[in-house]
Design a protein around this motif. Sequence first.
Motif, PDB file in Angstrom:
ATOM      1  N   ARG A 149      -1.841  -3.796  -8.436  1.00 53.28           N
ATOM      2  CA  ARG A 149      -0.843  -3.973  -7.384  1.00 53.28           C
ATOM      3  C   ARG A 149       0.304  -2.983  -7.559  1.00 53.28           C
ATOM      4  NH1 ARG A 149      -0.568 -10.639  -7.374  1.00 53.28           N
ATOM      5  NH2 ARG A 149      -2.210 -10.975  -5.776  1.00 53.28           N
ATOM      6  N   ASP A 150       0.759  -2.811  -8.788  1.00 41.31           N
ATOM      7  CA  ASP A 150       1.833  -1.864  -9.049  1.00 41.31           C
ATOM      8  C   ASP A 150       1.405  -0.439  -8.712  1.00 41.31           C
ATOM      9  OD1 ASP A 150       3.657  -3.746  -9.877  1.00 41.31           O
ATOM     10  OD2 ASP A 150       3.333  -3.436 -12.018  1.00 41.31           O
ATOM     11  N   ARG A 151       0.140  -0.113  -8.998  1.00 44.77           N
ATOM     12  CA  ARG A 151      -0.329   1.251  -8.746  1.00 44.77           C
ATOM     13  C   ARG A 151      -0.377   1.551  -7.239  1.00 44.77           C
ATOM     14  NH1 ARG A 151      -2.524   4.658 -12.538  1.00 44.77           N
ATOM     15  NH2 ARG A 151      -1.444   3.157 -13.865  1.00 44.77           N
ATOM     16  N   TYR A 152      -0.861   0.600  -6.449  1.00 46.57           N
ATOM     17  CA  TYR A 152      -0.847   0.803  -5.003  1.00 46.57           C
ATOM     18  C   TYR A 152       0.579   0.908  -4.485  1.00 46.57           C
ATOM     19  CZ  TYR A 152      -5.858   0.143  -4.376  1.00 46.57           C
ATOM     20  OH  TYR A 152      -7.218   0.309  -4.409  1.00 46.57           O
ATOM     21  N   ALA A 153       1.449   0.067  -5.023  1.00 46.85           N
ATOM     22  CA  ALA A 153       2.838   0.112  -4.580  1.00 46.85           C
ATOM     23  C   ALA A 153       3.473   1.457  -4.895  1.00 46.85           C
ATOM     24  CB  ALA A 153       3.628  -1.019  -5.240  1.00 46.85           C
ATOM     25  N   LEU A 154       3.142   2.022  -6.053  1.00 47.81           N
ATOM     26  CA  LEU A 154       3.658   3.343  -6.401  1.00 47.81           C
ATOM     27  C   LEU A 154       3.220   4.373  -5.369  1.00 47.81           C
ATOM     28  CD1 LEU A 154       4.930   5.430  -8.386  1.00 47.81           C
ATOM     29  CD2 LEU A 154       2.680   5.558  -9.474  1.00 47.81           C
ATOM     30  N   HIS A 155       1.919   4.434  -5.097  1.00 46.08           N
ATOM     31  CA  HIS A 155       1.417   5.424  -4.145  1.00 46.08           C
ATOM     32  C   HIS A 155       2.029   5.195  -2.757  1.00 46.08           C
ATOM     33  CE1 HIS A 155      -1.402   6.248  -7.344  1.00 46.08           C
ATOM     34  NE2 HIS A 155      -1.961   7.218  -6.642  1.00 46.08           N
ATOM     35  N   LYS A 156       2.115   3.940  -2.341  1.00 43.53           N
ATOM     36  CA  LYS A 156       2.604   3.646  -1.004  1.00 43.53           C
ATOM     37  C   LYS A 156       4.116   3.811  -0.877  1.00 43.53           C
ATOM     38  CE  LYS A 156      -1.115   0.658   0.619  1.00 43.53           C
ATOM     39  NZ  LYS A 156      -1.298   1.334   1.915  1.00 43.53           N
ATOM     40  N   SER A 157       4.800   4.029  -1.984  1.00 40.03           N
ATOM     41  CA  SER A 157       6.230   4.309  -1.896  1.00 40.03           C
ATOM     42  C   SER A 157       6.498   5.730  -1.411  1.00 40.03           C
ATOM     43  CB  SER A 157       6.893   4.102  -3.264  1.00 40.03           C
ATOM     44  OG  SER A 157       6.478   5.098  -4.194  1.00 40.03           O
ATOM     45  N   ASP A 158       5.468   6.576  -1.370  1.00 41.30           N
ATOM     46  CA  ASP A 158       5.658   7.961  -0.951  1.00 41.30           C
ATOM     47  C   ASP A 158       5.920   8.013   0.557  1.00 41.30           C
ATOM     48  OD1 ASP A 158       4.959  10.988  -1.968  1.00 41.30           O
ATOM     49  OD2 ASP A 158       4.481  10.684   0.140  1.00 41.30           O
ATOM     50  N   PRO A 159       7.010   8.625   0.988  1.00 42.45           N
ATOM     51  CA  PRO A 159       7.350   8.611   2.420  1.00 42.45           C
ATOM     52  C   PRO A 159       6.353   9.365   3.290  1.00 42.45           C
ATOM     53  CG  PRO A 159       8.881   9.992   1.184  1.00 42.45           C
ATOM     54  CD  PRO A 159       8.073   9.254   0.174  1.00 42.45           C
ATOM     55  N   TRP A 164     -10.681  -4.735  -6.906  1.00 43.47           N
ATOM     56  CA  TRP A 164     -11.127  -4.918  -5.527  1.00 43.47           C
ATOM     57  C   TRP A 164     -10.165  -5.806  -4.746  1.00 43.47           C
ATOM     58  CZ3 TRP A 164     -17.179  -5.695  -5.805  1.00 43.47           C
ATOM     59  CH2 TRP A 164     -17.758  -4.481  -6.209  1.00 43.47           C
ATOM     60  N   GLN A 165      -9.595  -6.813  -5.395  1.00 45.01           N
ATOM     61  CA  GLN A 165      -8.612  -7.640  -4.709  1.00 45.01           C
ATOM     62  C   GLN A 165      -7.399  -6.803  -4.316  1.00 45.01           C
ATOM     63  OE1 GLN A 165      -7.515 -11.392  -6.505  1.00 45.01           O
ATOM     64  NE2 GLN A 165      -5.609 -11.543  -5.334  1.00 45.01           N
ATOM     65  N   ALA A 166      -6.933  -5.977  -5.244  1.00 45.36           N
ATOM     66  CA  ALA A 166      -5.777  -5.134  -4.943  1.00 45.36           C
ATOM     67  C   ALA A 166      -6.094  -4.151  -3.816  1.00 45.36           C
ATOM     68  CB  ALA A 166      -5.335  -4.381  -6.190  1.00 45.36           C
ATOM     69  N   PHE A 167      -7.334  -3.646  -3.781  1.00 41.81           N
ATOM     70  CA  PHE A 167      -7.744  -2.752  -2.691  1.00 41.81           C
ATOM     71  C   PHE A 167      -7.644  -3.478  -1.352  1.00 41.81           C
ATOM     72  CE2 PHE A 167     -11.028  -0.982   0.120  1.00 41.81           C
ATOM     73  CZ  PHE A 167     -10.733   0.374   0.061  1.00 41.81           C
ATOM     74  N   TYR A 168      -8.193  -4.683  -1.282  1.00 40.56           N
ATOM     75  CA  TYR A 168      -8.116  -5.448  -0.026  1.00 40.56           C
ATOM     76  C   TYR A 168      -6.664  -5.731   0.354  1.00 40.56           C
ATOM     77  CZ  TYR A 168      -8.255  -9.236   3.319  1.00 40.56           C
ATOM     78  OH  TYR A 168      -8.037 -10.009   4.435  1.00 40.56           O
ATOM     79  N   GLU A 169      -5.858  -6.131  -0.618  1.00 44.13           N
ATOM     80  CA  GLU A 169      -4.467  -6.473  -0.334  1.00 44.13           C
ATOM     81  C   GLU A 169      -3.687  -5.302   0.254  1.00 44.13           C
ATOM     82  OE1 GLU A 169      -3.828  -9.791  -3.923  1.00 44.13           O
ATOM     83  OE2 GLU A 169      -2.898  -7.802  -4.051  1.00 44.13           O
ATOM     84  N   ASN A 170      -4.083  -4.086  -0.090  1.00 44.15           N
ATOM     85  CA  ASN A 170      -3.283  -2.922   0.266  1.00 44.15           C
ATOM     86  C   ASN A 170      -3.885  -2.054   1.358  1.00 44.15           C
ATOM     87  OD1 ASN A 170      -0.822  -2.608  -1.695  1.00 44.15           O
ATOM     88  ND2 ASN A 170      -2.513  -3.415  -2.933  1.00 44.15           N
ATOM     89  N   MET A 171      -4.970  -2.506   1.971  1.00 44.98           N
ATOM     90  CA  MET A 171      -5.626  -1.722   3.010  1.00 44.98           C
ATOM     91  C   MET A 171      -5.732  -2.529   4.310  1.00 44.98           C
ATOM     92  SD  MET A 171      -6.247   1.208   1.768  1.00 44.98           S
ATOM     93  CE  MET A 171      -5.783   1.760   0.131  1.00 44.98           C
ATOM     94  N   PRO A 172      -5.742  -1.855   5.460  1.00 42.20           N
ATOM     95  CA  PRO A 172      -5.876  -2.550   6.748  1.00 42.20           C
ATOM     96  C   PRO A 172      -7.333  -2.917   7.021  1.00 42.20           C
ATOM     97  CG  PRO A 172      -5.636  -0.191   7.126  1.00 42.20           C
ATOM     98  CD  PRO A 172      -5.484  -0.405   5.641  1.00 42.20           C
TER      99      PRO A 172
END
Length: 536
Positions: free
Chosen positions: A207-217, A264-272
């Motif tokens: 979750r933290d790793r996706y949040a890091l990437h998604k923090s990029d504007p 895989w859970q984190a992937f689902y949580e962070n993708m549409p």
Amino acid sequence: MPPEQRRSFLRHAAWAAAAATLPRWAWSNPLSLQSNPFALGVASGDPAPDGVVLWTRLVLANPAQMQTAHTVRWEVAHDARFAQIVQKGEAAALPNLGHSVHVELTGLAPARWYHYRFMLGDAVSATGRTRTAPEADAMDAHLRIAFASCQRWEHGHYAAWRHLRADQPDLVLFLGDYIYEYASPQSTTGLARVHALRHASTLADFRDRYALHKSDPALQAAHAACPWAVTWDDHEVQNDYAGAQGKGSQGDPGAFLALRSAAWQAFYENMPLRAASLLAPDFGALQVYRRLRWGRLAQMHLLDSRQHRQWQACRPADAGGASAVRPQDCAALADPQRTLLGAAQEHWLDAGLAADAQHDRTRWSVIAQQTLFSPRRYPSGVVSTDSWDGYPGARARLLQSLARHSPRNSVLLGGDIHQNYVCKVLADAGADGQQPAGPVIASEFCGTSISSRAGTTQDKVDAIARHNPHVLLARCDLRGYGLADITPQRWTTTLRGVDDPLLANSGASTLARFVVEDGQAAPCRREMICSLIDSN
């Protein structure tokens, strides 16, 4: 102080007071040091003629808020000012799903752009823009697809996403390696940036790793610009994992499956993604391969080459990654039953290609998957075992399917190798060192990375191209993305590269353009007259 100003002041004061409790990822990116609940942006995905999936994920600084569910409001409108609201509603953001929100819209008009946003309390998200697909029997005059993959945080800034957004695609196909599971290298030489996160192994880590990437504007802006269709590759879990096996998993398979489920859970949580992709309550299976139809103009078969593949040929159980082998030293490589996609997905794809070919139902059949499909013979004689080269029986079956059903036009898209490749796909891929042969039955465009390094030199890549006559272009020196402009008459691929991946404000340029004419299987350079080229 007027009431609205007072509420705004108190809200920002509360955000500042809560900054110390932000997730670990936020401290790696100063731009994210605020308690905006929509700090990870918004996204949409998997457009259908009557709807699309809307996504966001809350960032909650207050530990008490992180333990409870929240009700998020959403709105969809014809205009960016939301004066003409089409639909609105509420969705639950649950702690057991990382406070992610997936809204599956229906009842929208086909082939139309919409604006959307989310609200929580007084906070309002950025405005996203999305669109629906055309009706099933419509023949659109034009579709622009962007395809991209591989965005390791440390290896480069995400300037490519800024340029991709400016190119105004209708749809983004993301083909894998959205995150990388690694910790930052100890040596920072040649890196664009670093982060403070450890090697991901738990749900909280991912979750933290996706949040890091998604923090990029720049990445956020690309997500907000149009709908995406996403699939995964290995680094969303572990380098070169295969199905239910990862590094050391034969010694303790349960430990790897737990890691995989968390990833895989984190992937689902962070993708549409749609809820239909959830096949097991413990995230032990996700339905990632699927089809997206764009009227009669195009059908996209989005594949999953990780979940169902067999262990790489001749790879030791405790190896940290797959390696290249010599075919004469690895008898398992030639086993015709070995599969990259799994039997069920192979049958599903075969049926989809057969349907595409019926009654001119589909002008362009698009196979969007993770890596290079065409053979890549190395001058040394070795063969990569983690790509399609490592599963020649599976590739032969797909080639046979394409030849047997003969869709009107077939194009393969790929990524993974951090290099641009353009290839003629021949009916016979060759075996045991033999060159591919037979008629051209499809075109292939394998895109480079958004930011990840290639790990090779152009001299070596040039030598490979000389050894593979079906390869029309091979470049490892640029990072960027591909654009596909699709009309009923032709497919035009534009390969775009950033000038300097170490600069967040880097410019970009066009490396090459290739055209596939309707009814001509082979790609050719834009500067040439394709109809005069012998596609064989």
